[in-house]
Design a protein around this motif. Sequence first.
Motif, PDB file in Angstrom:
ATOM      1  N   ASN A  63      12.193 -30.953 -10.579  1.00  0.00           N
ATOM      2  CA  ASN A  63      12.818 -31.063  -9.258  1.00  0.00           C
ATOM      3  C   ASN A  63      13.910 -32.131  -9.204  1.00  0.00           C
ATOM      4  O   ASN A  63      14.781 -32.076  -8.333  1.00  0.00           O
ATOM      5  CB  ASN A  63      11.765 -31.408  -8.201  1.00  0.00           C
ATOM      6  CG  ASN A  63      10.768 -30.288  -7.990  1.00  0.00           C
ATOM      7  OD1 ASN A  63      11.081 -29.124  -8.228  1.00  0.00           O
ATOM      8  ND2 ASN A  63       9.573 -30.633  -7.560  1.00  0.00           N
ATOM      9  N   VAL A  64      13.866 -33.099 -10.111  1.00  0.00           N
ATOM     10  CA  VAL A  64      14.808 -34.220 -10.029  1.00  0.00           C
ATOM     11  C   VAL A  64      15.638 -34.380 -11.288  1.00  0.00           C
ATOM     12  O   VAL A  64      16.554 -35.210 -11.324  1.00  0.00           O
ATOM     13  CB  VAL A  64      14.075 -35.544  -9.726  1.00  0.00           C
ATOM     14  CG1 VAL A  64      13.228 -35.407  -8.472  1.00  0.00           C
ATOM     15  CG2 VAL A  64      13.245 -36.003 -10.896  1.00  0.00           C
ATOM     16  N   LYS A  65      15.343 -33.596 -12.299  1.00  0.00           N
ATOM     17  CA  LYS A  65      16.050 -33.743 -13.570  1.00  0.00           C
ATOM     18  C   LYS A  65      17.548 -33.576 -13.376  1.00  0.00           C
ATOM     19  O   LYS A  65      17.999 -32.659 -12.708  1.00  0.00           O
ATOM     20  CB  LYS A  65      15.524 -32.703 -14.557  1.00  0.00           C
ATOM     21  CG  LYS A  65      15.897 -32.938 -15.993  1.00  0.00           C
ATOM     22  CD  LYS A  65      15.270 -31.895 -16.894  1.00  0.00           C
ATOM     23  CE  LYS A  65      13.774 -31.949 -16.898  1.00  0.00           C
ATOM     24  NZ  LYS A  65      13.150 -30.956 -17.810  1.00  0.00           N
ATOM     25  N   LEU A  81      14.401 -46.764 -10.231  1.00  0.00           N
ATOM     26  CA  LEU A  81      14.590 -45.326 -10.119  1.00  0.00           C
ATOM     27  C   LEU A  81      15.887 -45.115  -9.337  1.00  0.00           C
ATOM     28  O   LEU A  81      15.940 -45.371  -8.131  1.00  0.00           O
ATOM     29  CB  LEU A  81      13.415 -44.658  -9.403  1.00  0.00           C
ATOM     30  CG  LEU A  81      13.485 -43.128  -9.320  1.00  0.00           C
ATOM     31  CD1 LEU A  81      13.301 -42.514 -10.723  1.00  0.00           C
ATOM     32  CD2 LEU A  81      12.422 -42.583  -8.376  1.00  0.00           C
ATOM     33  N   GLN A  82      16.920 -44.716 -10.049  1.00  0.00           N
ATOM     34  CA  GLN A  82      18.213 -44.424  -9.426  1.00  0.00           C
ATOM     35  C   GLN A  82      18.198 -42.970  -8.988  1.00  0.00           C
ATOM     36  O   GLN A  82      18.016 -42.073  -9.824  1.00  0.00           O
ATOM     37  CB  GLN A  82      19.358 -44.665 -10.415  1.00  0.00           C
ATOM     38  CG  GLN A  82      20.728 -44.325  -9.862  1.00  0.00           C
ATOM     39  CD  GLN A  82      21.169 -45.236  -8.742  1.00  0.00           C
ATOM     40  OE1 GLN A  82      20.988 -46.445  -8.809  1.00  0.00           O
ATOM     41  NE2 GLN A  82      21.740 -44.656  -7.696  1.00  0.00           N
ATOM     42  N   MET A  83      18.384 -42.742  -7.708  1.00  0.00           N
ATOM     43  CA  MET A  83      18.317 -41.385  -7.155  1.00  0.00           C
ATOM     44  C   MET A  83      19.696 -40.999  -6.614  1.00  0.00           C
ATOM     45  O   MET A  83      20.199 -41.640  -5.695  1.00  0.00           O
ATOM     46  CB  MET A  83      17.275 -41.328  -6.040  1.00  0.00           C
ATOM     47  CG  MET A  83      15.894 -41.818  -6.470  1.00  0.00           C
ATOM     48  SD  MET A  83      14.642 -41.616  -5.197  1.00  0.00           S
ATOM     49  CE  MET A  83      15.223 -42.766  -3.961  1.00  0.00           C
ATOM     50  N   ASN A  84      20.279 -39.978  -7.204  1.00  0.00           N
ATOM     51  CA  ASN A  84      21.604 -39.499  -6.815  1.00  0.00           C
ATOM     52  C   ASN A  84      21.512 -38.075  -6.286  1.00  0.00           C
ATOM     53  O   ASN A  84      20.520 -37.390  -6.519  1.00  0.00           O
ATOM     54  CB  ASN A  84      22.547 -39.551  -8.021  1.00  0.00           C
ATOM     55  CG  ASN A  84      22.696 -40.941  -8.592  1.00  0.00           C
ATOM     56  OD1 ASN A  84      22.770 -41.930  -7.861  1.00  0.00           O
ATOM     57  ND2 ASN A  84      22.749 -41.033  -9.920  1.00  0.00           N
ATOM     58  N   SER A  85      22.555 -37.650  -5.612  1.00  0.00           N
ATOM     59  CA  SER A  85      22.626 -36.281  -5.079  1.00  0.00           C
ATOM     60  C   SER A  85      21.347 -35.928  -4.324  1.00  0.00           C
ATOM     61  O   SER A  85      20.755 -34.853  -4.533  1.00  0.00           O
ATOM     62  CB  SER A  85      22.864 -35.283  -6.219  1.00  0.00           C
ATOM     63  OG  SER A  85      24.058 -35.590  -6.910  1.00  0.00           O
ATOM     64  N   LEU A  86      20.945 -36.826  -3.456  1.00  0.00           N
ATOM     65  CA  LEU A  86      19.670 -36.643  -2.754  1.00  0.00           C
ATOM     66  C   LEU A  86      19.706 -35.444  -1.818  1.00  0.00           C
ATOM     67  O   LEU A  86      20.751 -35.136  -1.207  1.00  0.00           O
ATOM     68  CB  LEU A  86      19.310 -37.910  -1.990  1.00  0.00           C
ATOM     69  CG  LEU A  86      18.760 -39.035  -2.884  1.00  0.00           C
ATOM     70  CD1 LEU A  86      18.856 -40.388  -2.188  1.00  0.00           C
ATOM     71  CD2 LEU A  86      17.318 -38.735  -3.266  1.00  0.00           C
ATOM     72  N   LYS A  87      18.561 -34.788  -1.720  1.00  0.00           N
ATOM     73  CA  LYS A  87      18.408 -33.604  -0.893  1.00  0.00           C
ATOM     74  C   LYS A  87      17.318 -33.861   0.162  1.00  0.00           C
ATOM     75  O   LYS A  87      16.439 -34.698  -0.060  1.00  0.00           O
ATOM     76  CB  LYS A  87      17.972 -32.420  -1.758  1.00  0.00           C
ATOM     77  CG  LYS A  87      18.895 -32.119  -2.917  1.00  0.00           C
ATOM     78  CD  LYS A  87      18.325 -31.008  -3.782  1.00  0.00           C
ATOM     79  CE  LYS A  87      19.217 -30.703  -4.973  1.00  0.00           C
ATOM     80  NZ  LYS A  87      18.661 -29.623  -5.829  1.00  0.00           N
ATOM     81  N   PRO A  88      17.335 -33.136   1.246  1.00  0.00           N
ATOM     82  CA  PRO A  88      16.267 -33.320   2.258  1.00  0.00           C
ATOM     83  C   PRO A  88      14.864 -33.153   1.676  1.00  0.00           C
ATOM     84  O   PRO A  88      13.940 -33.851   2.108  1.00  0.00           O
ATOM     85  CB  PRO A  88      16.590 -32.239   3.290  1.00  0.00           C
ATOM     86  CG  PRO A  88      18.074 -32.065   3.199  1.00  0.00           C
ATOM     87  CD  PRO A  88      18.388 -32.227   1.742  1.00  0.00           C
ATOM     88  N   GLU A  89      14.722 -32.305   0.684  1.00  0.00           N
ATOM     89  CA  GLU A  89      13.401 -32.102   0.087  1.00  0.00           C
ATOM     90  C   GLU A  89      12.946 -33.274  -0.777  1.00  0.00           C
ATOM     91  O   GLU A  89      11.817 -33.287  -1.265  1.00  0.00           O
ATOM     92  CB  GLU A  89      13.363 -30.801  -0.727  1.00  0.00           C
ATOM     93  CG  GLU A  89      14.479 -30.635  -1.731  1.00  0.00           C
ATOM     94  CD  GLU A  89      15.638 -29.803  -1.192  1.00  0.00           C
ATOM     95  OE1 GLU A  89      16.035 -30.003  -0.007  1.00  0.00           O
ATOM     96  OE2 GLU A  89      16.154 -28.971  -1.964  1.00  0.00           O
ATOM     97  N   ASP A  90      13.817 -34.250  -1.000  1.00  0.00           N
ATOM     98  CA  ASP A  90      13.418 -35.480  -1.692  1.00  0.00           C
ATOM     99  C   ASP A  90      12.746 -36.465  -0.741  1.00  0.00           C
ATOM    100  O   ASP A  90      12.252 -37.503  -1.187  1.00  0.00           O
ATOM    101  CB  ASP A  90      14.625 -36.157  -2.339  1.00  0.00           C
ATOM    102  CG  ASP A  90      15.238 -35.332  -3.455  1.00  0.00           C
ATOM    103  OD1 ASP A  90      16.488 -35.264  -3.526  1.00  0.00           O
ATOM    104  OD2 ASP A  90      14.477 -34.759  -4.260  1.00  0.00           O
TER     105      ASP A  90
END
Length: 124
Positions: A63-65, A81-90
């Motif tokens: 889901n996050v790869k 944990l660097q989170m990019n291109s975040l989506k509502p489902e995150d």
Amino acid sequence: QVQLVESGGGLVQPGGSLRLSCEASGFTLDYYAIAWFRQAPGKEREGVSCISSKDGSIYWSDNVKGRFAISRDNAKNTVYLQMNSLKPEDTAVYYCATGQSRYCASYPGQYDYWGQGSPVTVSS
């Protein structure tokens, strides 16, 4: 006493980025694998990523790869944990965890120590 403290969560718009931190105390972080899990409302806790201390191997949820990155700063005893291109489902509460093993494990029950959780909301 083993303790993990997360920080860095918050509200972000879709497509945005956040960086979560997991600071460890009571043990030397690079001795053990550190995992990130998340739990959305009404859902089970799911694995997001894990970094092994044995050989630095990194594991990802499909889901996050490609969007998230994990790194470790041994001098600060902290995993990020660097989170990019975040989506509502995150949207979820994110937890870091360790089982004081050098190897990553798949299931929450295999981890002994957990942080308090850091809420992440992705919404416009």
